[in-house]
Design a protein around this motif. Structure first.
Motif, PDB file in Angstrom:
ATOM      1  N   MET A   1      38.522  33.132  52.915  1.00  0.00           N
ATOM      2  CA  MET A   1      39.223  32.944  51.642  1.00  0.00           C
ATOM      3  C   MET A   1      40.648  33.473  51.747  1.00  0.00           C
ATOM      4  SD  MET A   1      38.375  34.467  47.852  1.00  0.00           S
ATOM      5  CE  MET A   1      38.700  36.147  48.333  1.00  0.00           C
ATOM      6  N   ASN A   2      41.591  32.735  51.202  1.00  0.00           N
ATOM      7  CA  ASN A   2      42.983  33.146  51.166  1.00  0.00           C
ATOM      8  C   ASN A   2      43.404  33.431  49.735  1.00  0.00           C
ATOM      9  OD1 ASN A   2      43.080  32.658  53.918  1.00  0.00           O
ATOM     10  ND2 ASN A   2      44.064  30.667  53.699  1.00  0.00           N
TER      11      ASN A   2
ATOM     12  N   GLU B   1      42.562  29.870  47.710  1.00  0.00           N
ATOM     13  CA  GLU B   1      41.464  29.749  46.752  1.00  0.00           C
ATOM     14  C   GLU B   1      41.846  30.396  45.423  1.00  0.00           C
ATOM     15  OE1 GLU B   1      39.717  28.715  50.536  1.00  0.00           O
ATOM     16  OE2 GLU B   1      41.003  30.390  49.949  1.00  0.00           O
ATOM     17  N   HIS B   2      42.669  31.429  45.474  1.00  0.00           N
ATOM     18  CA  HIS B   2      43.123  32.109  44.259  1.00  0.00           C
ATOM     19  C   HIS B   2      44.633  32.297  44.325  1.00  0.00           C
ATOM     20  CE1 HIS B   2      39.022  33.056  43.037  1.00  0.00           C
ATOM     21  NE2 HIS B   2      38.793  33.575  44.240  1.00  0.00           N
TER      22      HIS B   2
ATOM     23  N   PRO C   1      39.365  38.912  50.828  1.00  0.00           N
ATOM     24  CA  PRO C   1      40.015  37.731  51.395  1.00  0.00           C
ATOM     25  C   PRO C   1      40.294  37.926  52.882  1.00  0.00           C
ATOM     26  CG  PRO C   1      41.561  38.980  50.053  1.00  0.00           C
ATOM     27  CD  PRO C   1      40.217  39.618  49.862  1.00  0.00           C
TER      28      PRO C   1
END
Length: 239
Positions: A1-2, A43-44, A98
């Motif tokens: 996840m980034n 992703e966020h 992340p």
């Protein structure tokens, strides 16, 4: 996840409400949010702010504001890294840790998707580096800088003042746009400007600090010229 983190404190003094002031037609922070969205790497996309107005604008442009930044991270002297570290720790507690986090300045209207992608690609393809950040070259050899002395000047580095520009090493400075990092790098207190980092070199026409009203005016003029340049390039390619 980034995770993308856009620090946007509300206490700007030299340019009041700088992060949400209209720049070429829309709030300054919108450019950073849109670049993060367009690159498709995150992703966020979180805005870390202590200001309700900034939070409202950020949400309007599609970013998330999962928390209001605590007061101890919102004074005039706090650096960027503690703000990013706080967001990573919040993400780990409420979601998951992340793999990579990118701090993106809210004052970066020249930020281009291709350089965000380049930073991620270069960092993720290495094992011995923890960061990748935007930088550019100085327009003039820093070794030949002058300082005021009394009513005159003196060379900052007398040993270099008589040397030709082409004989001096090219110098770089932080472009103030983005700071990619592995979460472990941010959390372990490693240093950004060190051998742990990969420099992503931007052309000088895409770099302008926006700290004073004069900077703002210059940046808007540069931005208008850049937009016209891109339009001309597209027009030429279609002929």
């Amino acid at each position: 996840m980034n995770l993308a983190v856009i620090p946007a404190r509300g206490g700007s003094k030299r340019i009041p409400h700088k992060n949400i002031k209209k720049f070429a037609g829309k709030p300054l922070i919108a450019y950073s949010i849109e670049a993060a969205q367009q690159c498709g790497l995150f992703e966020h996309i979180w805005v870390s702010t202590d200001d309700e107005q900034i939070a409202e604008v950020a949400l309007r442009y599609g970013a998330q504001v999962p928390f209001m930044r605590p007061a101890e991270l919102s004074d005039d002297f706090i650096g960027t890294t503690p703000v990013i570290r706080h967001a990573i720790e919040y993400c780990r507690e409420h979601f998951s840790l992340p793999d990579y986090c990118c701090g993106i300045y809210a004052t970066a209207p020249f930020l281009q998707v291709e350089y965000l992608q380049q930073g991620f690609d270069k960092l993720s393809q290495t094992r011995d580096k923890f960061f990748a950040f935007s930088c550019t070259t100085f327009t003039f050899p820093v070794q030949r800088a002058l300082i005021q002395q009394g009513s005159g000047v003196t060379p900052m580095y007398p040993e270099f003042i008589a040397k030709r520009s082409q004989d001096l090493a090219e110098a770089y400075h932080d472009a103030g746009q983005f700071y990619w990092g592995r979460s472990e790098g941010f959390l372990s207190h490693k240093t950004m400007f060190s051998e742990d980092a990969i420099p992503i070199v931007l052309p000088r026409y895409l770099v302008q600090d926006i700290d004073t009203p004069e900077d703002w005016q210059r940046a808007e003029l540069m931005y208008q010229a850049f937009i016209q340049f891109k339009a001309n390039k597209v027009s030429s390619s279609n002929e």
